[in-house]
Design an enzyme around this catalytic site. Structure first.
Site, PDB file in Angstrom:
ATOM      1  CB  CYS A   1      -1.007  -0.023   1.138  1.00 50.20           C
ATOM      2  SG  CYS A   1      -2.354   1.165   0.866  1.00 50.20           S
TER       3      CYS A   1
ATOM      4  CG  HIS B   1      -4.349  -3.140   2.418  1.00 48.93           C
ATOM      5  ND1 HIS B   1      -3.483  -2.542   3.310  1.00 48.93           N
ATOM      6  CD2 HIS B   1      -5.052  -2.144   1.832  1.00 48.93           C
ATOM      7  CE1 HIS B   1      -3.671  -1.231   3.275  1.00 48.93           C
ATOM      8  NE2 HIS B   1      -4.611  -0.963   2.386  1.00 48.93           N
TER       9      HIS B   1
ATOM     10  CD  GLU C   1      -2.220  -5.624   5.150  1.00 46.88           C
ATOM     11  OE1 GLU C   1      -2.625  -4.453   5.254  1.00 46.88           O
ATOM     12  OE2 GLU C   1      -1.413  -5.999   4.271  1.00 46.88           O
TER      13      GLU C   1
END
Length: 196
Positions: A77, A177, A179
């Protein structure tokens, strides 16, 4: 293996920690040069604004440290955007690892900016994406992105095609992202941590 998450004034770091926890990876969250240099893998994550983030990196001398690293580094990001040469967000000079400028999505009737939500990536050009189906879906939240360029290893289309992932030497980056991108993001993180 020693994995370090770079500590700076960026948000969403907790989600990265949770993702590494799920993968069973031990990690250190630090801005100490010696700890970062001695890591086997470095993650440069975050949510934030380019000029503020760069000011903090300069204050900690991380702007000199990060480009000098020789082990695999993954930016996500805002981390990816800061690894580029320049960002249109507040006319910010960045780290220059990728010689490309980050640009704001153009105003387009009927299309919202920021680009927020799930979108597919395609045209994979790295073993970091091994094991993924073509046009896998990942989660984005951003108003700025680097264009498709010589460093692009995955592309996404929103208003126009842009670089969803970049790679140069030991440096990798994802605009989305990892994650919070479910199994797809977890697979990319796992591939990065295992090494090419």
């Amino acid at each position: 293996m020693k994995t370090v998450i770079i500590k700076y004034n960026a948000g969403n770091v907790q989600s990265v920690m949770y993702a590494l926890d799920r993968l069973g990876v031990n990690y250190l969250y630090t801005d100490e040069e010696e700890e970062i240099r001695s890591a086997d893998r470095v993650i440069f994550p975050g949510v934030g604004e380019a000029s503020t983030a760069m000011a903090y990196l300069r204050s900690k001398k991380l702007d000199k440290l990060i480009p000098s690293l020789t082990q695999p580094v993954l930016g996500t990001c805002i981390g990816m955007q800061l690894m580029c040469r320049y960002s249109e967000e507040n006319s910010t000079d960045c780290l220059g690892i990728f010689d490309v400028d980050v640009k704001r999505f153009p105003k387009t009737p009927g299309v919202k900016v920021p680009h927020m939500g799930w979108n597919s990536i395609y045209d994979y050009q790295s073993t970091l994406l091994t094991g993924l189906e073509e046009k896998a879906y990942v989660y984005f939240v951003h108003s700025y992105a680097p264009p498709v360029c010589d460093y692009t290893i995955a592309t996404c289309n929103y208003i126009h095609p842009f670089s969803a992932m970049l790679h140069r030497d030991n440096f990798y980056a994802a605009q989305f992202h990892c994650e919070i991108s479910g199994d797809v993001g977890e697979k990319i993180l796992s591939n990065f941590l295992k090494g090419e």
